[in-house]
Scaffold this active site. Structure first.
Site, PDB file in Angstrom:
ATOM      1  N   CYS A 153      14.625  16.536  17.918  1.00  0.00           N
ATOM      2  CA  CYS A 153      13.257  16.918  17.575  1.00  0.00           C
ATOM      3  C   CYS A 153      12.406  16.883  18.844  1.00  0.00           C
ATOM      4  O   CYS A 153      12.428  15.899  19.580  1.00  0.00           O
ATOM      5  CB  CYS A 153      12.759  15.914  16.547  1.00  0.00           C
ATOM      6  SG  CYS A 153      10.996  15.974  16.299  1.00  0.00           S
ATOM      7  N   CYS A 213       9.042  -2.571  -0.157  1.00  0.00           N
ATOM      8  CA  CYS A 213       9.150  -1.597   0.929  1.00  0.00           C
ATOM      9  C   CYS A 213       9.199  -2.300   2.282  1.00  0.00           C
ATOM     10  O   CYS A 213       9.104  -1.655   3.323  1.00  0.00           O
ATOM     11  CB  CYS A 213       8.028  -0.565   0.869  1.00  0.00           C
ATOM     12  SG  CYS A 213       6.405  -1.299   0.787  1.00  0.00           S
ATOM     13  N   GLN A 255       5.411   7.795  -4.589  1.00  0.00           N
ATOM     14  CA  GLN A 255       6.474   7.747  -3.572  1.00  0.00           C
ATOM     15  C   GLN A 255       6.598   9.091  -2.867  1.00  0.00           C
ATOM     16  O   GLN A 255       6.625  10.138  -3.522  1.00  0.00           O
ATOM     17  CB  GLN A 255       7.807   7.393  -4.228  1.00  0.00           C
ATOM     18  CG  GLN A 255       7.911   5.940  -4.657  1.00  0.00           C
ATOM     19  CD  GLN A 255       8.115   4.985  -3.493  1.00  0.00           C
ATOM     20  OE1 GLN A 255       8.232   5.390  -2.338  1.00  0.00           O
ATOM     21  NE2 GLN A 255       8.137   3.707  -3.792  1.00  0.00           N
ATOM     22  N   CYS A 275       8.493  19.812  11.308  1.00  0.00           N
ATOM     23  CA  CYS A 275       8.956  18.424  11.283  1.00  0.00           C
ATOM     24  C   CYS A 275      10.221  18.362  10.447  1.00  0.00           C
ATOM     25  O   CYS A 275      10.328  19.009   9.408  1.00  0.00           O
ATOM     26  CB  CYS A 275       7.859  17.553  10.680  1.00  0.00           C
ATOM     27  SG  CYS A 275       8.400  15.883  10.326  1.00  0.00           S
ATOM     28  N   GLU A 317      -2.895  -2.641 -11.863  1.00  0.00           N
ATOM     29  CA  GLU A 317      -3.081  -1.927 -10.600  1.00  0.00           C
ATOM     30  C   GLU A 317      -4.546  -2.061 -10.185  1.00  0.00           C
ATOM     31  O   GLU A 317      -5.438  -2.006 -11.022  1.00  0.00           O
ATOM     32  CB  GLU A 317      -2.687  -0.452 -10.827  1.00  0.00           C
ATOM     33  CG  GLU A 317      -3.208   0.564  -9.854  1.00  0.00           C
ATOM     34  CD  GLU A 317      -2.655   0.420  -8.437  1.00  0.00           C
ATOM     35  OE1 GLU A 317      -1.438   0.216  -8.276  1.00  0.00           O
ATOM     36  OE2 GLU A 317      -3.459   0.500  -7.504  1.00  0.00           O
ATOM     37  N   CYS A 330      10.665   8.789  13.761  1.00  0.00           N
ATOM     38  CA  CYS A 330      12.090   8.812  13.391  1.00  0.00           C
ATOM     39  C   CYS A 330      12.925   8.055  14.421  1.00  0.00           C
ATOM     40  O   CYS A 330      13.602   8.657  15.251  1.00  0.00           O
ATOM     41  CB  CYS A 330      12.573  10.244  13.275  1.00  0.00           C
ATOM     42  SG  CYS A 330      11.813  11.112  11.899  1.00  0.00           S
ATOM     43  N   TYR A 339       1.483  -3.944  -9.774  1.00  0.00           N
ATOM     44  CA  TYR A 339       1.273  -3.018  -8.663  1.00  0.00           C
ATOM     45  C   TYR A 339       1.799  -1.645  -9.113  1.00  0.00           C
ATOM     46  O   TYR A 339       2.619  -1.023  -8.443  1.00  0.00           O
ATOM     47  CB  TYR A 339       1.990  -3.469  -7.391  1.00  0.00           C
ATOM     48  CG  TYR A 339       1.707  -4.902  -6.972  1.00  0.00           C
ATOM     49  CD1 TYR A 339       0.653  -5.177  -6.111  1.00  0.00           C
ATOM     50  CD2 TYR A 339       2.489  -5.965  -7.436  1.00  0.00           C
ATOM     51  CE1 TYR A 339       0.389  -6.488  -5.711  1.00  0.00           C
ATOM     52  CE2 TYR A 339       2.230  -7.267  -7.054  1.00  0.00           C
ATOM     53  CZ  TYR A 339       1.178  -7.526  -6.184  1.00  0.00           C
ATOM     54  OH  TYR A 339       0.928  -8.831  -5.798  1.00  0.00           O
ATOM     55  N   ASP A 389       6.050  -4.256  -7.546  1.00  0.00           N
ATOM     56  CA  ASP A 389       6.287  -3.273  -6.479  1.00  0.00           C
ATOM     57  C   ASP A 389       5.078  -3.305  -5.532  1.00  0.00           C
ATOM     58  O   ASP A 389       4.299  -2.359  -5.471  1.00  0.00           O
ATOM     59  CB  ASP A 389       6.453  -1.883  -7.135  1.00  0.00           C
ATOM     60  CG  ASP A 389       6.794  -0.797  -6.131  1.00  0.00           C
ATOM     61  OD1 ASP A 389       7.016  -1.107  -4.946  1.00  0.00           O
ATOM     62  OD2 ASP A 389       6.844   0.388  -6.537  1.00  0.00           O
ATOM     63  N   CYS A 419       6.161  10.892  19.004  1.00  0.00           N
ATOM     64  CA  CYS A 419       5.820  10.578  17.619  1.00  0.00           C
ATOM     65  C   CYS A 419       6.244   9.158  17.265  1.00  0.00           C
ATOM     66  O   CYS A 419       5.460   8.377  16.743  1.00  0.00           O
ATOM     67  CB  CYS A 419       6.487  11.600  16.693  1.00  0.00           C
ATOM     68  SG  CYS A 419       6.558  11.104  14.980  1.00  0.00           S
TER      69      CYS A 419
HETATM   70  N1  SAH Z   1       4.879   1.103  -8.506  1.00  0.00           N
HETATM   71  C1  SAH Z   1       4.149   2.232  -8.015  1.00  0.00           C
HETATM   72  C2  SAH Z   1       3.196   1.924  -6.862  1.00  0.00           C
HETATM   73  C3  SAH Z   1       3.714   1.050  -5.747  1.00  0.00           C
HETATM   74  S1  SAH Z   1       2.705   0.998  -4.270  1.00  0.00           S
HETATM   75  C4  SAH Z   1       5.080   3.374  -7.646  1.00  0.00           C
HETATM   76  O1  SAH Z   1       6.273   3.174  -7.522  1.00  0.00           O
HETATM   77  O2  SAH Z   1       4.602   4.504  -7.508  1.00  0.00           O
HETATM   78  C5  SAH Z   1       1.783  -0.434  -4.449  1.00  0.00           C
HETATM   79  C6  SAH Z   1       0.570  -0.304  -5.351  1.00  0.00           C
HETATM   80  O3  SAH Z   1      -0.056  -1.586  -5.386  1.00  0.00           O
HETATM   81  C7  SAH Z   1      -0.511   0.680  -4.898  1.00  0.00           C
HETATM   82  O4  SAH Z   1      -0.787   1.580  -5.941  1.00  0.00           O
HETATM   83  C8  SAH Z   1      -1.729  -0.198  -4.592  1.00  0.00           C
HETATM   84  O5  SAH Z   1      -2.952   0.423  -4.938  1.00  0.00           O
HETATM   85  C9  SAH Z   1      -1.456  -1.404  -5.486  1.00  0.00           C
HETATM   86  N2  SAH Z   1      -2.044  -2.682  -5.068  1.00  0.00           N
HETATM   87  C10 SAH Z   1      -2.201  -3.179  -3.818  1.00  0.00           C
HETATM   88  N3  SAH Z   1      -2.688  -4.426  -3.859  1.00  0.00           N
HETATM   89  C11 SAH Z   1      -2.853  -4.749  -5.159  1.00  0.00           C
HETATM   90  C12 SAH Z   1      -3.313  -5.917  -5.842  1.00  0.00           C
HETATM   91  N4  SAH Z   1      -3.687  -7.010  -5.177  1.00  0.00           N
HETATM   92  N5  SAH Z   1      -3.329  -5.910  -7.191  1.00  0.00           N
HETATM   93  C13 SAH Z   1      -2.938  -4.811  -7.888  1.00  0.00           C
HETATM   94  N6  SAH Z   1      -2.485  -3.675  -7.296  1.00  0.00           N
HETATM   95  C14 SAH Z   1      -2.447  -3.644  -5.951  1.00  0.00           C
END
Ligand code: SAH
Length: 417
Positions: free
Chosen positions: A11, A343, A218, A94, A268, A20, A247, A316, A17
């Site tokens: 690339c 993540c 995602q 890209c 959330e 990657c 989350y 998550d 960048c």
């Molecule tokens: N499970 C979802 C989102 C995961 S990303 C998916 O797979 O699409 C993490 C998420 O946590 C985001 O949407 C973010 O806005 C939320 N978040 C971050 N801090 C938080 C908190 N303290 N309480 C609740 N949600 C939160």
């Protein structure tokens, strides 16, 4: 495979960048490398499975952000910020971004010239266009273009959008976002839909999801599907359980799990994502899910104080991981399974360590390659309670808050759905 081009002729932006960092490795080697990273952190806790990889690990990013600005000679450029700098690296194609985004960005660059629209200059604060954000639905083909401008005044806006749509009939919605801030956040608070519905939809695991400009979704939907399937499989649902999706973003995991659970509570903090989650549940005809706009730790603490029954806890969190408050409340609720989608394996390891001190075992971890060629690794980890409940959380875990603080009136999260 389309990507072999990049390995034989790298690339052109590879060094500047910095995105990657594994582009010099074969895809197989890269998966081994990612497994090694997770193993180093997690093997003292549990079994680490091989990484779930991609069949075609190219052009997977369905969220593309291009920064617009001036180079050293004052010439307009668009691309990505060079690693740890404010210089924009000009990017025309890209290897990991969805190809439709590259083509739309090229058109935008051309239209800026014809419509004499100034790009934003960070130093003087003058100029209009700051970023273009493109999100596309991998399985629906819908495309959203968000034009992030420094001011609400966008001369010849209507003609600009018309010309953009003419060149790209695949665009289903165009949104203007106004961001007059001076920090590095991409989106401001004001949105105006210029064409279409203001959001796009995508489909995953047999469900349809609405994605607004600022909602988390995602970026690699092909792998997201595998990740969510693994998470729901590890939850071992039988149709009777109460599950929490913490989350939850736009409600993806909870909605996919709802068909196999008794009921689901999603929590959330981002109000826009919660609105999407509520709409997504309706759109998919899911009636046994309720969403709360709240801090996940605060919400879980209230559930624990109220003596709610939670059988399965999905979490998550963002890269920073979860909070001690959340993890303490989780151990008090004592779900029979905790499915942790992470993540960042470093914060996963830290949080798993805390849960282990609070009476859980990590059973297995499945790394999933959501971001081929980059150094990021996603993983899903299953935890189950040790045989005997732990009595004193504070002594074991060294948390800030004691069990006593979880008592008291249940400060209910706002019921939305
Ligand atoms: N499970 C979802 C989102 C995961 S990303 C998916 O797979 O699409 C993490 C998420 O946590 C985001 O949407 C973010 O806005 C939320 N978040 C971050 N801090 C938080 C908190 N303290 N309480 C609740 N949600 C939160």
């Amino acid at each position: 495979m389309a990507g072999e081009r990049f390995q034989t002729g790298p690339c052109p932006y590879y060094k500047q960048c910095g995105g990657c960092k594994y582009l010099h490795l074969s895809y197989e080697k890269q998966l081994e490398e990612k497994r090694r990273t997770v193993r180093e952190l997690m093997q003292s806790h549990c079994k680490v499975h091989p990484v779930i990889g991609m069949e075609e690990p190219w052009h997977y990013r369905h969220k593309v952000i291009s920064a617009f600005g001036l180079d050293e000679r004052g010439v307009p450029v668009s691309g990505i910020y060079e690693e740890r700098s404010h210089r924009i690296v000009r990017v025309e194609r890209c290897a990991i971004e969805a190809p439709e985004a590259d083509a739309i960005l090229q058109t935008v660059r051309g239209l800026l010239r014809s419509f004499k629209i100034q790009v934003y200059d960070e130093d003087s604060g003058r100029g209009l266009l700051r970023y273009v954000l493109i999100r596309s639905g991998r399985f629906t083909g819908q495309v959203m273009v968000v034009l992030v401008t420094a001011s609400p005044v966008f001369p010849s806006r209507r003609n600009f959008v018309e010309a953009l749509l003419k060149a790209h009939p695949e665009i289903t919605t165009v949104v203007q976002n106004v961001n007059a801030r001076t920090d590095s956040l991409i989106l401001g608070d004001r949105y105006q839909t210029l064409y279409g519905k203001g959001y796009i939809e995508d489909a995953l695991c047999g469900c349809r999801f609405r994605i607004s400009p600022a909602s988390f979704y995602q970026v690699n939907p092909v792998q997201a599907q595998k990740l969510y399937e693994k998470a729901v499989e590890l939850a071992g649902l039988t149709g009777k359980e109460t599950a929490v999706d913490a989350y939850c973003g736009t409600g993806t995991i909870g909605i996919v799990a709802a068909g196999r659970a008794g009921k689901v509570l999603g929590v959330e903090s981002n109000p826009e994502a919660v609105r999407d989650a509520v709409a997504n549940a309706k759109e998919n005809g899911v009636k046994n899910i309720r969403f709360y706009r709240d801090d996940a730790g605060h919400f879980l603490k209230s559930c624990a104080a109220d003596g709610e029954r939670v059988d399965v806890l999905f979490l998550d969190p963002p890269r920073a991981g979860s909070s001690p408050e959340f993890l303490e409340a989780a151990s008090l609720l004592r779900p029979s399974r905790i499915v942790y989608v992470s993540c960042d394996p470093v914060t996963l390891e830290r949080d798993v360590g805390l849960l282990e001190k609070a009476g859980y075992w990590a059973r297995e971890v499945w790394p999933v390659d959501m971001f081929p060629w980059t150094g990021s690794t996603e993983a899903v980890c299953l935890l189950e309670p040790k045989a005997k409940p732990q009595k004193n959380f504070r002594r074991n875990g060294g948390y800030r808050d004691g069990r006593a603080e979880a008592k008291g009136k249940h400060a209910k999260g706002e019921g939305i759905h």
